[in-house]
Design a protein around this motif. Sequence first.
Motif, PDB file in Angstrom:
ATOM      1  N   MET A   1       0.809  -1.218   0.000  1.00 51.37           N
ATOM      2  CA  MET A   1       0.000   0.000   0.000  1.00 51.37           C
ATOM      3  C   MET A   1       0.841   1.265   0.000  1.00 51.37           C
ATOM      4  N   THR A   2       2.168   1.134   0.106  1.00 47.05           N
ATOM      5  CA  THR A   2       3.034   2.291  -0.057  1.00 47.05           C
ATOM      6  C   THR A   2       2.808   2.937  -1.427  1.00 47.05           C
TER       7      THR A   2
ATOM      8  N   GLY B   1      -1.525   3.785  -1.735  1.00 44.73           N
ATOM      9  CA  GLY B   1      -0.760   4.768  -2.486  1.00 44.73           C
ATOM     10  C   GLY B   1      -1.249   4.950  -3.907  1.00 44.73           C
ATOM     11  N   ALA B   2      -0.672   5.944  -4.571  1.00 50.19           N
ATOM     12  CA  ALA B   2      -1.097   6.254  -5.933  1.00 50.19           C
ATOM     13  C   ALA B   2       0.090   6.371  -6.885  1.00 50.19           C
ATOM     14  N   LEU B   3       1.278   5.937  -6.429  1.00 50.31           N
ATOM     15  CA  LEU B   3       2.419   5.958  -7.349  1.00 50.31           C
ATOM     16  C   LEU B   3       2.247   4.846  -8.374  1.00 50.31           C
TER      17      LEU B   3
ATOM     18  N   VAL C   1      -7.805  12.283  -3.089  1.00 47.27           N
ATOM     19  CA  VAL C   1      -6.992  13.484  -3.294  1.00 47.27           C
ATOM     20  C   VAL C   1      -7.638  14.708  -2.645  1.00 47.27           C
TER      21      VAL C   1
ATOM     22  N   LEU D   1      -7.559  14.641   1.120  1.00 44.99           N
ATOM     23  CA  LEU D   1      -6.216  14.957   1.620  1.00 44.99           C
ATOM     24  C   LEU D   1      -5.924  16.447   1.522  1.00 44.99           C
TER      25      LEU D   1
ATOM     26  N   ALA E   1      -5.064  18.921   4.575  1.00 42.20           N
ATOM     27  CA  ALA E   1      -3.838  19.728   4.605  1.00 42.20           C
ATOM     28  C   ALA E   1      -4.175  21.204   4.819  1.00 42.20           C
TER      29      ALA E   1
ATOM     30  N   VAL F   1      -2.955  23.595   7.853  1.00 42.52           N
ATOM     31  CA  VAL F   1      -2.234  24.870   7.712  1.00 42.52           C
ATOM     32  C   VAL F   1      -2.939  25.965   8.502  1.00 42.52           C
TER      33      VAL F   1
ATOM     34  N   VAL G   1      -0.611  13.341   6.430  1.00 37.61           N
ATOM     35  CA  VAL G   1      -1.443  14.550   6.491  1.00 37.61           C
ATOM     36  C   VAL G   1      -0.653  15.692   7.142  1.00 37.61           C
TER      37      VAL G   1
ATOM     38  N   LEU H   1       1.793  16.926   4.616  1.00 36.35           N
ATOM     39  CA  LEU H   1       1.130  17.720   3.574  1.00 36.35           C
ATOM     40  C   LEU H   1       0.815  19.121   4.074  1.00 36.35           C
TER      41      LEU H   1
ATOM     42  N   LEU I   1       2.292  22.529   2.520  1.00 37.59           N
ATOM     43  CA  LEU I   1       1.457  23.634   2.051  1.00 37.59           C
ATOM     44  C   LEU I   1       1.852  24.925   2.770  1.00 37.59           C
TER      45      LEU I   1
ATOM     46  N   PHE J   1       5.012  19.270  -2.506  1.00 43.13           N
ATOM     47  CA  PHE J   1       3.614  19.199  -2.074  1.00 43.13           C
ATOM     48  C   PHE J   1       2.779  18.410  -3.081  1.00 43.13           C
TER      49      PHE J   1
ATOM     50  N   LEU K   1       0.869  14.781  -2.678  1.00 41.52           N
ATOM     51  CA  LEU K   1      -0.580  14.696  -2.838  1.00 41.52           C
ATOM     52  C   LEU K   1      -0.963  13.674  -3.900  1.00 41.52           C
ATOM     53  N   VAL K   2      -0.240  13.669  -5.009  1.00 46.56           N
ATOM     54  CA  VAL K   2      -0.671  12.886  -6.166  1.00 46.56           C
ATOM     55  C   VAL K   2      -0.042  11.488  -6.207  1.00 46.56           C
ATOM     56  N   TYR K   3       1.235  11.394  -5.839  1.00 47.23           N
ATOM     57  CA  TYR K   3       1.907  10.083  -5.866  1.00 47.23           C
ATOM     58  C   TYR K   3       2.024   9.531  -4.453  1.00 47.23           C
ATOM     59  N   ARG K   4       0.889   9.253  -3.796  1.00 44.26           N
ATOM     60  CA  ARG K   4       0.945   8.721  -2.442  1.00 44.26           C
ATOM     61  C   ARG K   4       1.566   7.318  -2.465  1.00 44.26           C
ATOM     62  N   TRP K   5       2.159   6.821  -1.371  1.00 47.99           N
ATOM     63  CA  TRP K   5       2.521   7.571  -0.158  1.00 47.99           C
ATOM     64  C   TRP K   5       4.009   7.791  -0.172  1.00 47.99           C
TER      65      TRP K   5
END
Lengths: 287, 226
Positions: free
Chosen positions: A169-170, A183-185, A248, A251, A255, A259, B89, B92, B96, B138, B142-146
Motif C-alpha cells: 500500500m506504499t 498509495g497512488a504511485l 486526493v 487529503l 492539509a 495549515v 497529512v 502535507l 502547504l 507538495f 498529494l498525487v503520488y501517495r505515499w
Amino acid sequence: MTYQPVHPAARRRWIWALLAGVMALALAAPALLLAAPLEQSAGEGETLFQQKCVACHTIGGGALVGPDLAGVVDRRDGAWLSQWILAPDKMLAANDPIATQLLQESKGVPMPNLALTEPEVAALIAFLANPGAEAVTQPQAPLAEGDAAHGRALFTGASRLENGGPPCMTCHSIAGLGALGGGALGVDLTKAYETYGGDAGLAAFLNTLPTVTMNAVWSSQPLTPAEQDDLRAFMQEASFAERPPQTVWLLALLATVGVALLLLLAQLIWRRRLVSVRKTMVQRARI
Amino acid sequence: MFNTVLFVVFPYVAVIVAVVLGIHRYRTNRFSYSSLSSQFLENRTLFWGSVPWHYGVILILLTHFLAFLFPTLWGNLLSDRIRLYVLEVTGLALALMTVIGIALLILRRLRSPRVFHVTSNADWLLLFVLLLQVALGFWIALVYRWGSGWYVHTAVPWLRSLLVLDPQIQHVTVLPVLVQLHLLLGFVIVLLFPFTRLVHVVTYPITYLWRPLQVVIWNRRPVRKS
C-alpha cells in the motif's frame, strides 16, 4: 579571530584549483560508471523467458494475459518484434497499430518495458524461433492456498515482508482498505486478480514482478513464496470489495485545515510580536 | 547516458562545488555568512512568510534526513496505517505551509520598495527555485501517495549509492518525471548554496548555548497597548 583579506594571487590560485577539480570530477564520473559492472550480460534466451515472460505468456500453452508466443517469429516482422520487446511503452505511445490491437486483446494491460538490452532481446527471439518440441508454460506445481487475512496484513504493512520490501500500500491502492486507501504511485490493484488471469497469472506475476518499476524495488528484496500465496488470496478477496472514495480532495482539505491551525498557533504564540520596545517608546514620544 | 549525467555527475559536481566554494567563501568573505536579514526594512509580512516557511521547511527536511539515515526504523514507523495517514497529512499541511510562506516572502520582496532594493539576482533565483521545489514536493506528496513510504525504497537507495561511490540510478530513473525533477532540484539548491544567502543554513546560532551570560537590564517595563 581577525579577518585577513586574501591576496588576489592566492585567490586566483584557489579558483584555478577549483576549476581543475570540477573538470576532473566531471571527466572521472562517467569513467567510474563505465568501470562499474554492467547489468546482466546477454543471457540464454530460455532463462530470460522463464524470468521475464512466463508471467504473461506461454509457448504453445494458450493465451494468458498476453498471447501465446508459439510461432510469433513467423507471425511478426523481425524488426518490429525486437523493437516491441525492447520498448513496448514507446510503441504504444506512438500508437503502433499492432501494439494497440494487442493492448485491446490483453484487457488493457500494456506489455511492460522489461528493461532488456538489445543482445538480450536477440537471445530471446532466437529462443522464440526455436523453443523446442514441448510447450513452455508456467511451472505447473499446484498453487498453495494463501491466507487472505495475512495477505491483507502484508499489503498494509501490519505484517512486515520478510526480505524488507515495502508494504504494497506504499504505492498501490486496492478496494477494501478504507480511510484514505493505499498509495497512488503505482496502479490500483482492485481488478488485478481478474486482469492477470486469476490464480495462475497472478502467481506468475508476483513471482517475477517483471516490470521495470517493480524490478527496481524488488530485485534485491523479493517476496517469499508464502507471502506471494497470501497476497494472491487477499487480492482475490479484494476484487469483490468496494472501491474506496477518491482521496486526493480529502487529503487536500485535511492539509488546508492543518495549515489554518498551524497559522493560528503561530498567531497565538507570537501575538505580542508587534508590541516592540521601540514602538512603545515612539508612542510615548507622540503623547 | 543523459540520465547518468543528471543523476550521477550532476549531484557530485553540486556537492563538491558547495563544499569547496562554501569553505572558500568562509575563508575569504566570512562576514557574508549571513541571511542578510531585512527585518528592519519590513517586519509585518516577514512574520507570515518567514515563520511558516522556516518551521515548515526545517521539519520537512528533518523527515527527509531521518528516513535517509534510519530507513528500517522509518519503515516500522509507517507500518501502521493510522500512523502513516497521520504522518502524511501532517507532512502535507507543513508542505502547504512552506509553499504559502515562500510565496509570501517573494511577494514581500516584490511589493516592499525597500526590500526590493536590497534583493540581488541571486536572491531571486534562489527564491524561485525554492518555491518550485516545495510546490513540487507538495504536489508529489498529494498525487503520488505515499511518498513517505516509497521514498525509502527509491530515492534513498540512490542517495546511499552515491554516498558510497557506487552509483545505482535504476532506483530513480523509473520514477515519474515530476519526482525526478524534485530530486534534481534538490541538488540545484545544494549547488546554489555557496553563491547565495542560503549559506545561513549553517549559521544557526548555537554558540548561544555556551557563550558567557549577558545581563540585560531594562530601565522601564515596556508599556502594553491597552
